[in-house]
Design a protein around this motif. Structure first.
Motif, PDB file in Angstrom:
ATOM      1  N   VAL A   1       0.933  -1.118   0.001  1.00 34.92           N
ATOM      2  CA  VAL A   1       0.003  -0.155  -0.092  1.00 34.92           C
ATOM      3  C   VAL A   1       0.928   1.335  -0.054  1.00 34.92           C
ATOM      4  O   VAL A   1       1.690   1.583   1.095  1.00 34.92           O
ATOM      5  N   ARG A   2       0.750   1.942  -1.095  1.00 36.74           N
ATOM      6  CA  ARG A   2       1.576   3.236  -1.139  1.00 36.74           C
ATOM      7  C   ARG A   2       0.786   4.397  -0.769  1.00 36.74           C
ATOM      8  O   ARG A   2      -0.563   4.346  -0.528  1.00 36.74           O
ATOM      9  N   ASP A   3       1.410   5.608  -0.378  1.00 37.29           N
ATOM     10  CA  ASP A   3       0.897   6.921  -0.009  1.00 37.29           C
ATOM     11  C   ASP A   3       0.268   7.878  -0.898  1.00 37.29           C
ATOM     12  O   ASP A   3       0.122   8.765  -0.594  1.00 37.29           O
ATOM     13  N   HIS A   4       0.301   7.460  -2.234  1.00 37.81           N
ATOM     14  CA  HIS A   4      -0.252   8.204  -3.324  1.00 37.81           C
ATOM     15  C   HIS A   4      -0.968   7.373  -4.283  1.00 37.81           C
ATOM     16  O   HIS A   4      -0.651   6.242  -4.501  1.00 37.81           O
ATOM     17  N   ASP A   5      -1.702   8.045  -4.927  1.00 32.91           N
ATOM     18  CA  ASP A   5      -2.402   7.301  -6.087  1.00 32.91           C
ATOM     19  C   ASP A   5      -2.853   8.470  -7.145  1.00 32.91           C
ATOM     20  O   ASP A   5      -3.663   9.312  -6.787  1.00 32.91           O
ATOM     21  N   GLY A   6      -2.285   8.334  -8.433  1.00 34.87           N
ATOM     22  CA  GLY A   6      -3.028   9.536  -9.384  1.00 34.87           C
ATOM     23  C   GLY A   6      -2.746  10.926  -8.981  1.00 34.87           C
ATOM     24  O   GLY A   6      -3.353  11.964  -9.052  1.00 34.87           O
ATOM     25  N   GLY A   7      -1.624  11.316  -8.267  1.00 29.09           N
ATOM     26  CA  GLY A   7      -1.013  12.569  -7.892  1.00 29.09           C
ATOM     27  C   GLY A   7      -1.688  13.151  -6.543  1.00 29.09           C
ATOM     28  O   GLY A   7      -1.300  14.054  -6.355  1.00 29.09           O
ATOM     29  N   LYS A   8      -2.511  12.238  -5.905  1.00 28.33           N
ATOM     30  CA  LYS A   8      -3.228  12.644  -4.714  1.00 28.33           C
ATOM     31  C   LYS A   8      -2.703  11.811  -3.492  1.00 28.33           C
ATOM     32  O   LYS A   8      -2.246  10.563  -3.728  1.00 28.33           O
ATOM     33  N   GLY A   9      -2.542  12.375  -2.231  1.00 27.69           N
ATOM     34  CA  GLY A   9      -1.910  11.503  -1.143  1.00 27.69           C
ATOM     35  C   GLY A   9      -3.078  10.467  -0.752  1.00 27.69           C
ATOM     36  O   GLY A   9      -4.199  11.203  -0.442  1.00 27.69           O
ATOM     37  N   VAL A  10      -2.690   9.387  -0.399  1.00 24.51           N
ATOM     38  CA  VAL A  10      -3.766   8.512   0.147  1.00 24.51           C
ATOM     39  C   VAL A  10      -3.554   8.591   1.756  1.00 24.51           C
ATOM     40  O   VAL A  10      -2.296   8.170   2.050  1.00 24.51           O
ATOM     41  N   THR A  11      -4.696   8.445   2.466  1.00 23.48           N
ATOM     42  CA  THR A  11      -4.268   8.299   4.026  1.00 23.48           C
ATOM     43  C   THR A  11      -4.932   7.272   4.559  1.00 23.48           C
ATOM     44  O   THR A  11      -4.739   6.764   5.731  1.00 23.48           O
ATOM     45  N   ALA A  12      -6.032   6.515   3.868  1.00 19.34           N
ATOM     46  CA  ALA A  12      -6.581   5.189   4.502  1.00 19.34           C
ATOM     47  C   ALA A  12      -7.115   4.658   3.187  1.00 19.34           C
ATOM     48  O   ALA A  12      -7.234   4.816   2.152  1.00 19.34           O
ATOM     49  N   LEU A  13      -6.935   3.127   3.478  1.00 15.79           N
ATOM     50  CA  LEU A  13      -7.152   2.075   2.264  1.00 15.79           C
ATOM     51  C   LEU A  13      -8.116   1.052   2.976  1.00 15.79           C
ATOM     52  O   LEU A  13      -7.578   0.435   3.797  1.00 15.79           O
ATOM     53  N   ASP A  14      -9.076   0.502   2.290  1.00 16.90           N
ATOM     54  CA  ASP A  14      -9.833  -0.677   2.455  1.00 16.90           C
ATOM     55  C   ASP A  14     -10.086  -1.441   1.274  1.00 16.90           C
ATOM     56  O   ASP A  14     -10.541  -0.823   0.159  1.00 16.90           O
ATOM     57  N   TYR A  15      -9.934  -2.988   1.452  1.00 16.38           N
ATOM     58  CA  TYR A  15     -10.115  -3.917   0.334  1.00 16.38           C
ATOM     59  C   TYR A  15     -11.394  -4.673   0.670  1.00 16.38           C
ATOM     60  O   TYR A  15     -11.375  -4.960   1.896  1.00 16.38           O
ATOM     61  N   GLU A  16     -12.094  -4.832  -0.263  1.00 16.79           N
ATOM     62  CA  GLU A  16     -13.359  -5.665  -0.085  1.00 16.79           C
ATOM     63  C   GLU A  16     -13.347  -6.648  -1.299  1.00 16.79           C
ATOM     64  O   GLU A  16     -13.010  -6.178  -2.482  1.00 16.79           O
ATOM     65  N   ARG A  17     -13.756  -7.887  -0.921  1.00 17.28           N
ATOM     66  CA  ARG A  17     -13.990  -8.745  -2.164  1.00 17.28           C
ATOM     67  C   ARG A  17     -15.418  -9.347  -2.240  1.00 17.28           C
ATOM     68  O   ARG A  17     -16.076  -9.320  -1.388  1.00 17.28           O
ATOM     69  N   HIS A  18     -15.612 -10.020  -3.437  1.00 19.32           N
ATOM     70  CA  HIS A  18     -16.738 -10.673  -3.800  1.00 19.32           C
ATOM     71  C   HIS A  18     -16.874 -12.029  -3.176  1.00 19.32           C
ATOM     72  O   HIS A  18     -15.500 -12.337  -3.050  1.00 19.32           O
TER      73      HIS A  18
ATOM     74  N   GLU B   1      -5.670  -9.077 -12.675  1.00 15.38           N
ATOM     75  CA  GLU B   1      -6.887  -9.130 -13.763  1.00 15.38           C
ATOM     76  C   GLU B   1      -8.277  -9.757 -13.298  1.00 15.38           C
ATOM     77  O   GLU B   1      -9.411  -9.239 -13.820  1.00 15.38           O
ATOM     78  N   ARG B   2      -8.035 -11.025 -12.823  1.00 14.64           N
ATOM     79  CA  ARG B   2      -9.403 -11.733 -12.580  1.00 14.64           C
ATOM     80  C   ARG B   2      -9.921 -11.637 -10.972  1.00 14.64           C
ATOM     81  O   ARG B   2     -11.328 -11.856 -10.965  1.00 14.64           O
ATOM     82  N   VAL B   3      -9.081 -11.587 -10.247  1.00 17.19           N
ATOM     83  CA  VAL B   3      -9.649 -11.678  -8.716  1.00 17.19           C
ATOM     84  C   VAL B   3     -10.651 -10.389  -8.598  1.00 17.19           C
ATOM     85  O   VAL B   3     -10.168  -9.345  -8.394  1.00 17.19           O
ATOM     86  N   PRO B   4     -12.091 -10.604  -8.132  1.00 19.06           N
ATOM     87  CA  PRO B   4     -12.857  -9.613  -7.880  1.00 19.06           C
ATOM     88  C   PRO B   4     -12.772  -9.114  -6.237  1.00 19.06           C
ATOM     89  O   PRO B   4     -13.393  -9.305  -5.312  1.00 19.06           O
ATOM     90  N   ILE B   5     -11.576  -8.200  -6.375  1.00 16.19           N
ATOM     91  CA  ILE B   5     -11.286  -7.589  -5.085  1.00 16.19           C
ATOM     92  C   ILE B   5     -11.309  -5.724  -5.433  1.00 16.19           C
ATOM     93  O   ILE B   5     -10.808  -5.679  -6.343  1.00 16.19           O
ATOM     94  N   TRP B   6     -11.765  -5.105  -4.451  1.00 12.97           N
ATOM     95  CA  TRP B   6     -11.912  -3.567  -4.818  1.00 12.97           C
ATOM     96  C   TRP B   6     -11.421  -2.818  -3.664  1.00 12.97           C
ATOM     97  O   TRP B   6     -11.398  -3.435  -2.668  1.00 12.97           O
ATOM     98  N   LYS B   7     -10.780  -1.587  -4.005  1.00 14.70           N
ATOM     99  CA  LYS B   7     -10.195  -1.042  -2.697  1.00 14.70           C
ATOM    100  C   LYS B   7     -10.984   0.491  -2.716  1.00 14.70           C
ATOM    101  O   LYS B   7     -11.131   1.081  -3.745  1.00 14.70           O
ATOM    102  N   HIS B   8     -11.227   0.816  -1.474  1.00 19.63           N
ATOM    103  CA  HIS B   8     -11.732   2.392  -1.280  1.00 19.63           C
ATOM    104  C   HIS B   8     -10.560   3.042  -0.647  1.00 19.63           C
ATOM    105  O   HIS B   8     -10.079   2.832   0.434  1.00 19.63           O
ATOM    106  N   GLN B   9     -10.116   3.940  -1.479  1.00 18.72           N
ATOM    107  CA  GLN B   9      -9.180   4.948  -1.092  1.00 18.72           C
ATOM    108  C   GLN B   9      -9.589   6.110  -0.546  1.00 18.72           C
ATOM    109  O   GLN B   9     -10.632   6.698  -1.323  1.00 18.72           O
TER     110      GLN B   9
END
Length: 127
Positions: free
Chosen positions: A25-42, A106-114
């Motif tokens: 987990v990195r502290d940035h994405d798309g030029g924005k600072g990331v402060t928290a991250l949650d992963y959810e799965r199907h 590519e295939r595993v149904p996992i999403w992240k909430h940044q």
């Protein structure tokens, strides 16, 4: 499970190579600072990741594979994806590990909430 733990699952005395991957987990994405991250799965994510591992093992029959994608709240620097591939030879292990990581993404149904430093947030596929 850590990268060291997935490595220990696949390593044997017959192996000349154990290739590992840590998706961190990195502290940035798309030029924005990331402060928290949650992963959810199907609910099918466990079955899909097992099928991905079988697919890679079938394509690279002389390797052993262990892979895990974490879910829940993770902090900056935490390992989200841990993978290890062992083989008698490094070329096989590197090729299989690269294919494994690519197919998981590519295939595993996992999403992240940044959540970002500017107060915004977004849901994205865990690519």
């Amino acid at each position: 499970m850590t990268v060291d733990e997935v490595s220990a699952v696949v390593a044997t005395d017959q192996d000349g190579a154990v290739v590992t991957f840590a998706g961190v987990v990195r502290d940035h994405d798309g030029g924005k600072g990331v402060t928290a991250l949650d992963y959810e799965r199907h609910p099918s994510a466990g079955d899909v990741i097992a099928e991905v591992a079988r697919t890679v093992a079938d394509a690279h029959p002389d390797v052993r594979i262990a892979v895990l994608h974490r879910v829940g709240s993770l902090g900056i620097g935490d390992v989200a994806l841990a993978a290890a591939v062992s083989s008698s030879h490094r070329a096989q292990a590197f090729a299989a590990c690269g294919a494994l990581v690519d197919l998981v993404k590519e295939r595993v149904p996992i999403w992240k909430h940044q959540r970002f430093a500017d107060g915004t947030d977004e849901w994205v596929a865990a690519l």
